[in-house]
Design a protein around this motif. Structure first.
Motif, PDB file in Angstrom:
ATOM      1  N   LEU A  61      57.491  36.723  32.786  1.00 14.93           N
ATOM      2  CA  LEU A  61      57.491  37.525  34.010  1.00 14.93           C
ATOM      3  C   LEU A  61      58.810  38.264  34.221  1.00 14.93           C
ATOM      4  O   LEU A  61      58.833  39.366  34.777  1.00 14.93           O
ATOM      5  CB  LEU A  61      57.174  36.635  35.219  1.00 14.93           C
ATOM      6  N   SER A  62      59.913  37.676  33.761  1.00 17.00           N
ATOM      7  CA  SER A  62      61.220  38.322  33.948  1.00 17.00           C
ATOM      8  C   SER A  62      61.556  39.274  32.804  1.00 17.00           C
ATOM      9  O   SER A  62      62.585  39.947  32.843  1.00 17.00           O
ATOM     10  CB  SER A  62      62.316  37.260  34.078  1.00 17.00           C
ATOM     11  N   GLY A  63      60.701  39.338  31.788  1.00 17.46           N
ATOM     12  CA  GLY A  63      60.944  40.244  30.668  1.00 17.46           C
ATOM     13  C   GLY A  63      61.840  39.667  29.590  1.00 17.46           C
ATOM     14  O   GLY A  63      62.227  40.377  28.662  1.00 17.46           O
ATOM     15  N   LYS A  64      62.202  38.412  29.656  1.00 18.93           N
ATOM     16  CA  LYS A  64      63.082  37.790  28.656  1.00 18.93           C
ATOM     17  C   LYS A  64      62.377  37.558  27.326  1.00 18.93           C
ATOM     18  O   LYS A  64      63.035  37.468  26.293  1.00 18.93           O
ATOM     19  CB  LYS A  64      63.621  36.451  29.160  1.00 18.93           C
ATOM     20  N   ARG A  65      61.063  37.453  27.362  1.00 19.20           N
ATOM     21  CA  ARG A  65      60.319  37.218  26.121  1.00 19.20           C
ATOM     22  C   ARG A  65      58.947  37.861  26.251  1.00 19.20           C
ATOM     23  O   ARG A  65      58.425  38.014  27.346  1.00 19.20           O
ATOM     24  CB  ARG A  65      60.219  35.741  25.796  1.00 19.20           C
ATOM     25  N   PRO A  66      58.360  38.191  25.110  1.00 18.10           N
ATOM     26  CA  PRO A  66      57.012  38.775  25.156  1.00 18.10           C
ATOM     27  C   PRO A  66      55.968  37.676  25.378  1.00 18.10           C
ATOM     28  O   PRO A  66      56.194  36.510  25.061  1.00 18.10           O
ATOM     29  CB  PRO A  66      56.855  39.399  23.768  1.00 18.10           C
ATOM     30  N   TYR A  67      54.841  38.103  25.922  1.00 18.79           N
ATOM     31  CA  TYR A  67      53.739  37.158  26.118  1.00 18.79           C
ATOM     32  C   TYR A  67      53.004  36.986  24.798  1.00 18.79           C
ATOM     33  O   TYR A  67      52.554  37.949  24.192  1.00 18.79           O
ATOM     34  CB  TYR A  67      52.779  37.657  27.193  1.00 18.79           C
ATOM     35  N   ILE A  68      52.909  35.757  24.344  1.00 19.52           N
ATOM     36  CA  ILE A  68      52.168  35.424  23.130  1.00 19.52           C
ATOM     37  C   ILE A  68      51.184  34.332  23.505  1.00 19.52           C
ATOM     38  O   ILE A  68      51.550  33.353  24.149  1.00 19.52           O
ATOM     39  CB  ILE A  68      53.119  34.934  22.015  1.00 19.52           C
TER      40      ILE A  68
END
Length: 131
Positions: A117-124
């Motif tokens: 949600l904060s953009g620190k990692r992509p959703y996988i």
């Protein structure tokens, strides 16, 4: 003396459960009033609270009956009762460890979602095929 409803309020049991425990013989020496209704004294209430705890410890009705039978035999069965409780304790501790693992998973998953949600990692996702 306590009525069934008073004992239910004191112990958190439903009326049906308390009646069931009495009918199953789990509450020994049940007394009756002049109208033939069950009444309980302080010792009965204490024992019923013990039953509530034993049930929360995942004791079956049959195990509670066995434990009660040992209790009614007096001090000569203390070692057997200790062993019975020790086995229950070990099972409970094992369940606690399993639950801690579940809580750790939830914490990890919530951290993962926060990062997404904060953009620190992509959703996988293992459920959605990669394109």
């Amino acid at each position: 003396m306590y009525t069934m409803m008073q004992v239910c309020k004191e112990t958190g049991l439903t009326y049906q459960t308390l009646k069931f425990y009495c009918n199953e013989g789990l509450v020994p020496n049940v007394k009756r009033d002049k109208n033939n209704r069950r009444v309980f004294d302080e010792r009965d209430v204490k024992w019923i609270k013990d039953l509530v705890c034993l049930k929360k410890c995942d004791m079956s009705i049959q195990e509670m009956k066995e434990y009660l039978a040992l209790c009614l035999q007096g001090p000569s069965t203390i070692l057997q009762r200790k062993e019975m409780l020790s086995r229950k304790k070990e099972a409970l501790l094992s369940s606690i460890e399993e639950l801690k693992g579940c809580v750790d998973y939830i914490d990890w998953k919530q951290d993962f979602y926060d990062d997404v949600l904060s953009g620190k990692r992509p959703y996988i996702s293992n459920l959605i095929p990669a394109e």
